[in-house]
Design an enzyme around this catalytic site. Sequence first.
Site, PDB file in Angstrom:
ATOM      1  CE  LYS A 173      -4.066   1.620   2.650  1.00 52.36           C
ATOM      2  NZ  LYS A 173      -4.931   1.294   3.807  1.00 52.36           N
ATOM      3  CB  ILE A 207      -8.068   2.452  11.241  1.00 49.77           C
ATOM      4  CG1 ILE A 207      -8.196   3.051  12.652  1.00 49.77           C
ATOM      5  CG2 ILE A 207      -8.845   3.309  10.229  1.00 49.77           C
ATOM      6  CD1 ILE A 207      -7.556   4.409  12.808  1.00 49.77           C
ATOM      7  N   GLY A 208     -10.710   0.390  10.257  1.00 45.31           N
ATOM      8  CA  GLY A 208     -12.169   0.259  10.312  1.00 45.31           C
ATOM      9  C   GLY A 208     -12.640  -0.825   9.348  1.00 45.31           C
ATOM     10  N   GLY A 209     -11.643  -1.484   8.708  1.00 47.38           N
ATOM     11  CA  GLY A 209     -11.981  -2.510   7.740  1.00 47.38           C
ATOM     12  C   GLY A 209     -11.063  -2.479   6.525  1.00 47.38           C
ATOM     13  CB  SER A 210      -8.424  -0.087   5.623  1.00 47.89           C
ATOM     14  OG  SER A 210      -9.260   1.051   5.606  1.00 47.89           O
ATOM     15  CG  LEU A 227      -4.847   6.494   4.333  1.00 49.34           C
ATOM     16  CD1 LEU A 227      -3.848   6.092   5.432  1.00 49.34           C
ATOM     17  CD2 LEU A 227      -4.518   5.729   3.066  1.00 49.34           C
ATOM     18  CB  SER A 250      -8.214   2.740   2.952  1.00 51.12           C
ATOM     19  OG  SER A 250      -7.355   2.199   3.943  1.00 51.12           O
TER      20      SER A 250
END
Lengths: 575, 575
Positions: A159, A255-258, A208, A234
């Site tokens: 990434k 951090i939330g599903g990335s 992001l 992301s």
Amino acid sequence: MSPVISYESFLVTESFEGFEDPEKFKEYIPKLEKYKKELEESVLDEYKVSMPKPIDELVKDQLDAVDYMYEAKLLTPEEFEITDSTASKIVKNIGDGKWTAVQVLKAFAHRGTIAHQFTNCALQIFVDEGIKRAEELDEYQKKNGKLVGPLHGVPVSLKEHFNYAGKVTHSGYVSLIDNLTEEFGVTPQILYDLGAVFYIRTTQPQTLMHLCSESNYSEVTKCPYNISLSSGGSSSGEGAVVTFGGSVFGIGSDIGGSIRSPAAFSGCFGLRPTTHRVSMEGSTSSLGGQETIQAVFGPLARTVEDIETMMKTYLNQGKPWNSDASLICMPWRDVPKPNAKELTIAVIRDDGLVRPSPPIRRGINTVVDKLKEAGVKIIEFTPPNTKLAYETINKMYNCDGNETNRKMLGESGEPLVQLTKWSLNYGEGSRMFTVPEVRQLHMTRDALRNEYNKFMVDNKVDFILSPAYNNVAPHPREVYNWSYTALFNILDLPTLVLQTGLKQDPELDVWTEEDMKHQYRSKLEQLENEMYKPEEFKHAPIALQLSGRRYHDEEVVAAGKVIADDILKVNLLKH
Amino acid sequence: MSPVISYESFLVTESFEGFEDPEKFKEYIPKLEKYKKELEESVLDEYKVSMPKPIDELVKDQLDAVDYMYEAKLLTPEEFEITDSTASKIVKNIGDGKWTAVQVLKAFAHRGTIAHQFTNCALQIFVDEGIKRAEELDEYQKKNGKLVGPLHGVPVSLKEHFNYAGKVTHSGYVSLIDNLTEEFGVTPQILYDLGAVFYIRTTQPQTLMHLCSESNYSEVTKCPYNISLSSGGSSSGEGAVVTFGGSVFGIGSDIGGSIRSPAAFSGCFGLRPTTHRVSMEGSTSSLGGQETIQAVFGPLARTVEDIETMMKTYLNQGKPWNSDASLICMPWRDVPKPNAKELTIAVIRDDGLVRPSPPIRRGINTVVDKLKEAGVKIIEFTPPNTKLAYETINKMYNCDGNETNRKMLGESGEPLVQLTKWSLNYGEGSRMFTVPEVRQLHMTRDALRNEYNKFMVDNKVDFILSPAYNNVAPHPREVYNWSYTALFNILDLPTLVLQTGLKQDPELDVWTEEDMKHQYRSKLEQLENEMYKPEEFKHAPIALQLSGRRYHDEEVVAAGKVIADDILKVNLLKH
């Protein structure tokens, strides 16, 4: 109108003062054009695909680009063999003299460059540098009669926001277009030292903070199995390039599903490890010092075996805690292969916020049936306090009142893309929390962690199986709900996205009459559910998540392997 | 005057608006009197010491109360034998039928109650409840032919702010004088389940933020080896009761030195573990949700063996991560006994902020000589950025602008004792930091951690040896500098306070002529150094700290054992 719930920020209209500034942005436009042109030029002539139709039409056709690659034989048989190999096979074959590192790199670079042409997964491609590194590895092997390390010659994708030695690292922010990073971040450096070869850096959205991919650097990235759909985010480019077979594994951040959203949407496996196991030191983002909700780095791959290879070699040979004192000194443990008959899995079919669409429900039903057949004890689980969890994490994301993003975006005045506006409104948007308020968020988070932990301990639950999203890969820019993935961020449970081997089928995966009677529990649910029209999601991969207790990453991966390989018999290495 | 450095808050005069309120406080006075009276009445007649002189005169005489206890034979020979035993010996003797749990508890309760009369270490004594619990244990053993757990019958003392089932837990705040906690905190509960017996809860200062002990609940607690001196803080009573032999081990908490200061000043061993190994769940303090600088719980004991017994049984049999999801799931590892000849220890003789007093310097010189003799490789180490570290941690303590303390103190309007005023002024006192400013503190902290980690990795340093304070136990209320202990909080290194076996000697430990020429580097240093007058610190224990890398608690304890037992031959079990 009733008051807006914190996760319904799409209902909020904010002016975004201090962000966009067309005048300031003007000076960046030539730089952006140069950046994009360099990417275009980095697609080597010999790797260019002659498309059967213009790409826009292929998008309309919902092309399965992976299928097409095999059908149209876009690679040689040898290239297919190489690029459909696990890391351990590649390292063994290089060690045995069957393949060279250069040969391996070229095959993957070819496949990855094809992936980019279909999915728009790359921000930078630098095959020459990859070949040079592979040549050095071959030279080393010749001279020393051994390999440099356990990842000798393994092509790994990264990434973009991981600092890359000697390249610009911008993390999707236009203001950072000149941010030359002189050293590798800790994680890329360790992978490099273990023998990995890099040739591609991949897409991510502005800030992001989308489960999609749009930024001023690139258009959206597409799902390889249906290029009309989003690859997720992301770690958008990682999802696409890994699924397509452009690398053996890739590294994303979550951090939330990335990590999990791109793995689930694109069609591969992805591990969100427990926090503080994989180093984030030496990466560029708005998250410096933000510890209220911790991001993590982790691998995406087409096999669980490669996820394990990454984690095990990285931790046990790489010892990242020697370079990053924030990490827990915890080597990868060898855990025994679990016996399905001794496993207890709690199943979440609906998180109480957004109802999953028909293909996801079929996925869960099928997997649960097969798990039961294999002897797994299944517990139906209605997860508690999911609304509180989702509202709390949304507040956490923006508890600095967007001050950091206001600086990083505002410096260039770049246009805000749609999902950025959405995410800047999460929680309480631009209202900065006080320190005691932030501490209250921490206490809420810890109470949730204890509640779920107690459920698992008291009921002897080994794992939780759940949807990774309420749908299969959605259309680009139409990814609104994070609740299924973000739950495991706030709980900090190691979570593996598992492919079920199933794909969306417009015939099978339709709303039933019973479904039509559903009373929407929020505007968010309505928005998400109404977007699911069976005929638009052809071939989209159906994926689920498997979560274990904190720091039980090893157990999650070991169980994931049994489920994917032995029970579901998923095979993404098609060769 | 030059601007005040953040750690020179004694130079600041603040009005403390919103804290003190004599009117409000009035209603609490009868409650406080009742609380104090209950303590007084809990000293059993049969455990009352007939003092050789009034206590004030003994204080003036700098009485060594431990010495006096042995000389005056305040216990029976059997009580001495029992109370000078390690946990493993006690459990073995109970298991073998040589002692009963009741017999053991009574001996320790006797000794602990004597400790209280000399040192003022207790907030609550409840021998009857201890006996009842011990009877149950004896009953269990008789009935089942086995022990309940690895701590069966071991008397353990607890700092007051750990929630105690069915008792008030006030954490030194008068406003919490009616705060009845219904359940044990996780750590006391686990120790209880492993077989520990409780009969005493010990002193702590107002707000927990002194390296001393004064609160509106109790006068200062005294050093057992010289009762004119402070026992340290904030685990003040633990330092005194453990050193005196009133428990096999005690549990304290540490955010800036609060386990290590009382261990060092009072005269025992104390481990500040790495964060997230010992549960703080179910404790009362102002620290809820405060993660910028993490507190830890850990043991104090008269032997390193007992420190290890506590940590090992607590983690491996207690599995606290089943009850507290914030913990790292990391059992206590068995590490081999280190070979002195293979150890490298970096020595800090002066942290660049406050020069150590003569006895501390003698302690370091002696220990370093003995380590060298034993074959240890010694590296002289000038620790970098100690001023930044100390300023940063001071800002962290109060980054909520004292809002939590303003509520907890202000609710009762209780008078602020001197060191509370001092600590409320730490950092930037009552100015609340913004979220981005707090994040900057985190980044500074992490950069410091990486800097020290790199020093240890690059130089193959196993441990850092340093003073635990710039002096031996100071006079009560005259403890100003935290820099030596707080450094290892901000670095989060597991740190063991080691007794050297040496005591202050007014003849030997004098400032030299060379010393007199020292140019003070701050007002703090001047204040601290000028307080050291050799004749006032007779018999004060000379202690040091041994720090290892993060999560290397096991290695620190193993090395501490070799150093204390084999190299320095320290023996605090005098029987």
